[in-house]
Motif scaffolding. Structure first.
Motif, mmCIF file in Angstrom:
data_model
loop_
_atom_site.group_PDB
_atom_site.id
_atom_site.type_symbol
_atom_site.label_atom_id
_atom_site.label_comp_id
_atom_site.label_asym_id
_atom_site.label_seq_id
_atom_site.Cartn_x
_atom_site.Cartn_y
_atom_site.Cartn_z
ATOM 1 N N GLY A 21 0.779 -1.231 0.000
ATOM 2 C CA GLY A 21 0.000 0.000 0.000
ATOM 3 C C GLY A 21 0.810 1.280 0.000
ATOM 4 O O GLY A 21 0.244 2.371 -0.028
ATOM 5 N N THR A 22 2.149 1.195 0.013
ATOM 6 C CA THR A 22 3.007 2.378 0.050
ATOM 7 C C THR A 22 3.906 2.394 -1.185
ATOM 8 O O THR A 22 4.476 1.367 -1.562
ATOM 9 N N SER A 23 4.061 3.552 -1.801
ATOM 10 C CA SER A 23 4.879 3.690 -3.001
ATOM 11 C C SER A 23 6.303 3.208 -2.762
ATOM 12 O O SER A 23 6.884 3.428 -1.706
ATOM 13 N N VAL A 24 6.893 2.574 -3.785
ATOM 14 C CA VAL A 24 8.295 2.180 -3.695
ATOM 15 C C VAL A 24 9.217 3.343 -4.043
ATOM 16 O O VAL A 24 10.434 3.214 -3.940
ATOM 17 N N TRP A 25 8.661 4.475 -4.447
ATOM 18 C CA TRP A 25 9.444 5.686 -4.686
ATOM 19 C C TRP A 25 9.316 6.601 -3.486
ATOM 20 O O TRP A 25 8.200 6.944 -3.073
ATOM 21 N N SER A 26 10.444 7.029 -2.926
ATOM 22 C CA SER A 26 10.398 7.940 -1.781
ATOM 23 C C SER A 26 10.049 9.358 -2.217
ATOM 24 O O SER A 26 9.575 10.155 -1.416
ATOM 25 N N THR A 27 10.266 9.680 -3.495
ATOM 26 C CA THR A 27 9.922 10.986 -4.049
ATOM 27 C C THR A 27 8.829 10.792 -5.099
ATOM 28 O O THR A 27 9.060 10.138 -6.125
ATOM 29 N N ALA A 28 7.652 11.364 -4.857
ATOM 30 C CA ALA A 28 6.500 11.163 -5.750
ATOM 31 C C ALA A 28 6.807 11.572 -7.188
ATOM 32 O O ALA A 28 6.338 10.943 -8.135
ATOM 33 N N GLY A 29 7.603 12.604 -7.387
ATOM 34 C CA GLY A 29 7.926 13.083 -8.723
ATOM 35 C C GLY A 29 8.773 12.121 -9.540
ATOM 36 O O GLY A 29 8.971 12.339 -10.731
ATOM 37 N N ASN A 30 9.278 11.059 -8.918
ATOM 38 C CA ASN A 30 10.115 10.090 -9.626
ATOM 39 C C ASN A 30 9.326 8.916 -10.199
ATOM 40 O O ASN A 30 9.885 8.056 -10.871
ATOM 41 N N PRO A 84 8.506 -12.625 1.808
ATOM 42 C CA PRO A 84 7.327 -13.428 1.502
ATOM 43 C C PRO A 84 6.085 -12.829 2.175
ATOM 44 O O PRO A 84 6.129 -12.430 3.345
ATOM 45 N N GLY A 85 5.014 -12.713 1.417
ATOM 46 C CA GLY A 85 3.777 -12.143 1.932
ATOM 47 C C GLY A 85 3.585 -10.675 1.606
ATOM 48 O O GLY A 85 2.476 -10.153 1.734
ATOM 49 N N ASP A 86 4.662 -9.966 1.205
ATOM 50 C CA ASP A 86 4.494 -8.572 0.779
ATOM 51 C C ASP A 86 3.587 -8.546 -0.441
ATOM 52 O O ASP A 86 3.641 -9.415 -1.306
ATOM 53 N N ARG A 87 2.730 -7.516 -0.509
ATOM 54 C CA ARG A 87 1.824 -7.344 -1.634
ATOM 55 C C ARG A 87 2.357 -6.248 -2.545
ATOM 56 O O ARG A 87 2.710 -5.171 -2.076
ATOM 57 N N LEU A 88 2.410 -6.516 -3.842
ATOM 58 C CA LEU A 88 2.828 -5.528 -4.831
ATOM 59 C C LEU A 88 1.659 -5.226 -5.752
ATOM 60 O O LEU A 88 1.034 -6.147 -6.279
ATOM 61 N N THR A 89 1.375 -3.945 -5.936
ATOM 62 C CA THR A 89 0.238 -3.517 -6.751
ATOM 63 C C THR A 89 0.675 -2.419 -7.709
ATOM 64 O O THR A 89 1.224 -1.403 -7.282
ATOM 65 N N TRP A 90 0.440 -2.629 -9.002
ATOM 66 C CA TRP A 90 0.598 -1.558 -9.987
ATOM 67 C C TRP A 90 -0.678 -0.738 -9.968
ATOM 68 O O TRP A 90 -1.762 -1.288 -10.101
ATOM 69 N N GLN A 91 -0.561 0.588 -9.805
ATOM 70 C CA GLN A 91 -1.741 1.443 -9.722
ATOM 71 C C GLN A 91 -1.529 2.727 -10.514
ATOM 72 O O GLN A 91 -0.446 3.323 -10.470
ATOM 73 N N VAL A 92 -2.581 3.147 -11.233
ATOM 74 C CA VAL A 92 -2.559 4.439 -11.919
ATOM 75 C C VAL A 92 -2.831 5.511 -10.873
ATOM 76 O O VAL A 92 -3.802 5.432 -10.123
ATOM 77 N N VAL A 93 -1.954 6.506 -10.800
ATOM 78 C CA VAL A 93 -2.110 7.585 -9.823
ATOM 79 C C VAL A 93 -2.988 8.688 -10.384
ATOM 80 O O VAL A 93 -3.908 9.163 -9.722
ATOM 81 N N SER A 94 -2.694 9.106 -11.623
ATOM 82 C CA SER A 94 -3.460 10.206 -12.217
ATOM 83 C C SER A 94 -3.436 10.107 -13.736
ATOM 84 O O SER A 94 -2.546 9.493 -14.311
ATOM 85 N N VAL A 95 -4.446 10.713 -14.347
ATOM 86 C CA VAL A 95 -4.540 10.827 -15.800
ATOM 87 C C VAL A 95 -5.024 12.232 -16.126
ATOM 88 O O VAL A 95 -5.519 12.943 -15.257
ATOM 89 N N SER A 96 -4.893 12.630 -17.389
ATOM 90 C CA SER A 96 -5.474 13.907 -17.805
ATOM 91 C C SER A 96 -6.924 13.650 -18.178
ATOM 92 O O SER A 96 -7.611 12.896 -17.501
ATOM 93 N N THR A 97 -7.415 14.202 -19.281
ATOM 94 C CA THR A 97 -8.813 14.015 -19.661
ATOM 95 C C THR A 97 -9.143 12.535 -19.883
ATOM 96 O O THR A 97 -10.066 11.992 -19.295
ATOM 97 N N THR A 98 -8.372 11.889 -20.747
ATOM 98 C CA THR A 98 -8.514 10.451 -20.991
ATOM 99 C C THR A 98 -7.138 9.824 -20.853
ATOM 100 O O THR A 98 -6.170 10.311 -21.446
ATOM 101 N N GLY A 99 -7.037 8.743 -20.095
ATOM 102 C CA GLY A 99 -5.750 8.096 -19.866
ATOM 103 C C GLY A 99 -5.285 7.271 -21.051
ATOM 104 O O GLY A 99 -6.040 7.001 -21.984
ATOM 105 N N HIS A 100 -4.036 6.873 -21.016
ATOM 106 C CA HIS A 100 -3.450 6.016 -22.045
ATOM 107 C C HIS A 100 -4.131 4.649 -22.064
ATOM 108 O O HIS A 100 -4.677 4.202 -21.065
ATOM 109 N N ALA A 101 -4.060 3.988 -23.214
ATOM 110 C CA ALA A 101 -4.576 2.621 -23.348
ATOM 111 C C ALA A 101 -3.435 1.702 -23.768
ATOM 112 O O ALA A 101 -2.376 2.169 -24.172
ATOM 113 N N ARG A 102 -3.706 0.396 -23.669
ATOM 114 C CA ARG A 102 -2.667 -0.611 -23.898
ATOM 115 C C ARG A 102 -1.439 -0.259 -23.085
ATOM 116 O O ARG A 102 -0.324 -0.199 -23.566
ATOM 117 N N LEU A 103 -1.660 -0.023 -21.795
ATOM 118 C CA LEU A 103 -0.602 0.347 -20.871
ATOM 119 C C LEU A 103 -0.052 -0.917 -20.221
ATOM 120 O O LEU A 103 -0.806 -1.730 -19.702
#
Length: 135
Positions: A73-82, A107-126
């Motif tokens: 549930g926590t970003s693996v980047w310490s700086t959000a801009g990265n 073992p047991g750590d959960r990894l989740t890819w998540q979209v943080v933000s998009v503009s009007t319409t987000g990218h596809a085939r991501l």
């Protein structure tokens, strides 16, 4: 990829270590903010060593699509801009810096890819991939 004898071949951005597995995420449709692209549970002690995010179809509007990889549930980047970022009307590889180098995973750590933000319409085939080394 595998070398002769079945050994795993390290990727160019992983420090040439032994990549044990990858964690992937995908969306064929335009992505939306807070959308989960994929998640998994880590099975063995390892380290996160490389990430790559790519979009085949551009979004619309001004701004960027930003993607994050969350560890428990926590970003693996310490700086959000990265975090991986691509301008809305662009396609190709997202710009990013490496996550906190060699992020330790248990073992047991959960990894989740998540979209943080998009503009009007987000990218596809991501597509998103992360390399895990060790084990």
């Amino acid at each position: 990829a595998r070398a002769p004898g079945g050994r795993l071949v390290g990727g160019t951005r992983t420090g040439a270590g032994m990549v044990a597995t990858t964690v992937t995420g995908y969306s064929s449709a335009a992505v939306t903010a807070s959308q989960s692209l994929g998640e998994t549970v880590v099975l063995f002690p390892c380290e996160l060593t490389a990430v790559k995010v790519y979009a085949q179809t551009a979004g619309t509007g001004a701004g960027n699509t930003v993607v994050d990889l969350l560890k428990n549930g926590t970003s693996v980047w310490s700086t959000a801009g990265n975090r991986p970022t691509l301008a809305a009307t662009s396609t190709g590889e997202f710009e990013s810096t490496a996550p906190n180098r060699r992020t330790a995973l248990d073992p047991g750590d959960r990894l989740t890819w998540q979209v943080v933000s998009v503009s009007t319409t987000g990218h596809a085939r991501l597509m998103a991939s992360a390399a895990l080394e060790g084990g």
